[in-house]
Design an enzyme around this catalytic site. Structure first.
Site, short mmCIF file in Angstrom:
data_model
loop_
_atom_site.label_atom_id
_atom_site.label_comp_id
_atom_site.label_asym_id
_atom_site.label_seq_id
_atom_site.Cartn_x
_atom_site.Cartn_y
_atom_site.Cartn_z
N GLY A 1 0.48 -4.76 0.70
CA GLY A 1 -0.99 -5.35 -0.05
C GLY A 1 0.41 -5.87 -1.34
O GLY A 1 -0.89 -6.16 -2.21
N GLU B 1 -0.05 -9.03 -0.36
CA GLU B 1 -1.50 -9.49 0.04
C GLU B 1 -2.16 -9.61 -1.27
O GLU B 1 -3.76 -10.43 -1.48
CB GLU B 1 -2.20 -8.72 1.47
CG GLU B 1 -1.23 -8.70 2.38
CD GLU B 1 -2.01 -7.55 3.32
OE1 GLU B 1 -1.46 -6.14 3.42
OE2 GLU B 1 -2.47 -7.85 4.33
N GLU C 1 4.97 -4.26 7.68
CA GLU C 1 3.93 -4.14 8.08
C GLU C 1 4.76 -3.50 9.81
O GLU C 1 4.66 -2.32 10.01
CB GLU C 1 2.58 -4.20 8.23
CG GLU C 1 2.04 -4.19 6.09
CD GLU C 1 1.76 -4.85 5.75
OE1 GLU C 1 2.78 -6.33 5.81
OE2 GLU C 1 1.62 -5.39 4.55
N ALA D 1 0.71 -1.12 -0.23
CA ALA D 1 -0.38 0.09 -0.11
C ALA D 1 0.92 1.05 0.09
O ALA D 1 2.10 1.43 0.54
CB ALA D 1 -1.06 -0.09 0.95
N1 CAA Z 1 4.47 3.27 -1.00
C1 CAA Z 1 5.05 4.40 -1.68
N2 CAA Z 1 5.72 4.76 -1.90
C2 CAA Z 1 6.81 3.80 -2.24
C3 CAA Z 1 6.32 2.50 -1.02
C4 CAA Z 1 5.88 2.06 -1.22
N3 CAA Z 1 4.94 0.68 -0.24
N4 CAA Z 1 7.57 1.22 -2.13
C5 CAA Z 1 7.98 2.26 -2.99
N5 CAA Z 1 7.90 3.18 -3.05
C6 CAA Z 1 8.10 3.98 -3.60
C7 CAA Z 1 9.81 5.08 -2.73
O1 CAA Z 1 9.27 6.06 -1.91
C8 CAA Z 1 10.51 5.61 -3.86
O2 CAA Z 1 9.57 6.60 -4.80
P1 CAA Z 1 10.48 7.79 -4.36
O3 CAA Z 1 11.63 7.52 -5.77
O4 CAA Z 1 9.65 9.10 -5.30
O5 CAA Z 1 11.57 8.72 -2.95
C9 CAA Z 1 10.63 4.35 -4.98
O6 CAA Z 1 9.47 3.46 -4.76
C10 CAA Z 1 11.21 3.32 -5.06
O7 CAA Z 1 11.61 2.77 -4.10
P2 CAA Z 1 13.10 2.58 -3.26
O8 CAA Z 1 13.99 3.79 -3.60
O9 CAA Z 1 12.63 2.74 -1.93
O10 CAA Z 1 13.76 1.31 -3.66
P3 CAA Z 1 14.80 0.49 -3.43
O11 CAA Z 1 15.09 -0.36 -4.14
O12 CAA Z 1 15.84 0.79 -2.75
O13 CAA Z 1 13.66 -0.29 -1.60
C11 CAA Z 1 11.61 -1.86 -1.57
C12 CAA Z 1 12.77 -1.10 -2.56
C13 CAA Z 1 12.62 -2.60 -0.46
C14 CAA Z 1 10.66 -2.52 -1.55
C15 CAA Z 1 11.07 -0.55 -0.53
O14 CAA Z 1 10.90 0.22 -1.40
C16 CAA Z 1 10.54 -0.67 0.68
O15 CAA Z 1 10.67 -0.54 1.95
N6 CAA Z 1 9.13 -0.25 0.63
C17 CAA Z 1 8.30 -0.08 1.32
C18 CAA Z 1 7.54 -2.12 1.13
C19 CAA Z 1 6.61 -1.78 2.79
O16 CAA Z 1 7.02 -1.23 3.79
N7 CAA Z 1 5.41 -2.05 2.15
C20 CAA Z 1 4.23 -2.48 2.87
C21 CAA Z 1 3.70 -1.09 2.90
S1 CAA Z 1 2.34 -1.10 4.00
C22 CAA Z 1 0.74 -2.02 3.78
O17 CAA Z 1 1.37 -2.47 2.15
C23 CAA Z 1 -0.38 -1.87 4.47
C24 CAA Z 1 -0.99 -3.21 4.20
O18 CAA Z 1 -1.32 -4.47 4.17
C25 CAA Z 1 -2.07 -2.63 3.59
#
Ligand code: CAA
Length: 260
Positions: free
Chosen positions: A109, A112, A132, A64
């Site tokens: 998400g 999921e 999460e 998400a």
């Molecule tokens: N939400 C919003 N933006 C996200 C995102 C997310 N879940 N995952 C990645 N992005 C964005 C980053 O912010 C970045 O944007 P900018 O270039 O504008 O800064 C872009 O995508 C590229 O990401 P990274 O620079 O972080 O890429 P990376 O290769 O260094 O890392 C990653 C990749 C390990 C997947 C890292 O992006 C990450 O940890 N992402 C989040 C993963 C996460 O926590 N997911 C759970 C979300 S909460 C959820 O899903 C709740 C639910 O159950 C409904």
């Protein structure tokens, strides 16, 4: 339908494609609504026999949209979380075979969403997980329930409590993935898998999916009764008449189904 989510149909197989690669296909509210609409359309259309879910060659979905969620309060999230559940339930409720083709990250998400498919093919370098907990929350789009039903409670707890990334080999071993392939072969293999259902007995496939999915949430006696009712119901279909007559007259596997 926007370019961010597309439903592309070729020869009876639909591809539900998420295309926001620069944000790793982060599933914001707009994308969730569009996935829900595409899932309902895929469910409804008679020219679609099976569905492939994909985020493209690089990433399935990194979850998400955390940036969108970061400033929400309880009341807003109570409403938004109901919408994400509606969206994922629409995908899980497609009454046709659905396969997820996973390249790269399927996190939060994204993982999921993949769990809403019936089977999952992935690239050898795919990374799954429910991170999460590292954001101070829990999976909010079905992960605590669907992951648990797929891999069992202790594995689900270990993955969700730690928030760690799960590599493709491990995901295959624990049943979170069904097949590993070189990255370029994942989507074509998923399409091939989906194609086997084109011209298939649509109502029987739907009944099989319903029996398994509804049965997974109830006690054995209730599940068996669900199966029995659905099985008997199929005797009202043209496909079962065609299927059994074809077997008797021509042997197994030669029936030409009508989907009625
Ligand atoms: N939400 C919003 N933006 C996200 C995102 C997310 N879940 N995952 C990645 N992005 C964005 C980053 O912010 C970045 O944007 P900018 O270039 O504008 O800064 C872009 O995508 C590229 O990401 P990274 O620079 O972080 O890429 P990376 O290769 O260094 O890392 C990653 C990749 C390990 C997947 C890292 O992006 C990450 O940890 N992402 C989040 C993963 C996460 O926590 N997911 C759970 C979300 S909460 C959820 O899903 C709740 C639910 O159950 C409904």
């Amino acid at each position: 339908m926007s370019d961010l989510v597309r439903l592309e149909v070729t020869d009876g197989v639909a591809t539900l494609r998420i295309d926001r690669p620069e944000q790793l296909n982060a599933l914001n509210a707009d994308i969730q609504a569009r996935i829900a609409a595409a899932a309902r359309e895929a469910d409804r259309r008679d020219d679609i026999a099976a569905v492939v879910l994909t985020g493209g060659d690089k990433v399935f979905a990194a979850g998400a949209d955390v940036k969108e969620m970061a400033d929400l309060g309880y009341a807003e999230m109570a409403a938004q979380s109901a919408r994400i559940h509606e969206c994922f339930n629409a995908v899980a409720g497609i009454a046709k075979p659905v396969i997820a083709a996973i390249n790269g990250y399927a996190l939060g998400g994204g993982c999921e969403l993949a769990l809403c498919a019936d089977v999952r093919f992935a690239a050898q370098n795919a990374t799954l997980g429910q991170p999460e907990i590292k954001l101070g929350v829990i999976p909010g789009a079905g992960g605590t329930q669907r992951l648990t039903r797929l891999v069992g409670p202790s594995r689900a707890k270990e993955i969700i409590f730690s928030g760690r990334f799960v590599g493709a080999e491990e995901a295959l071993r624990i049943g979170l993935l069904d097949r590993l392939l070189p990255a370029t072969e994942v989507y074509p293999a998923a399409v091939e898998w989906a194609k086997q259902f084109v011209g298939g007995p649509r109502l029987a496939l739907s009944a099989a999916k319903q029996a398994i999915d509804l049965g997974a949430g109830v006690d054995l006696a209730t599940g068996l009764e669900i199966e029995r009712q659905l099985f008997a119901g199929l005797f009202a279909t043209e496909d079962r008449t065609v299927g059994m007559r074809s077997f008797v007259e021509n042997g197994p596997g030669k029936a030409r189904f009508t989907g009625r």
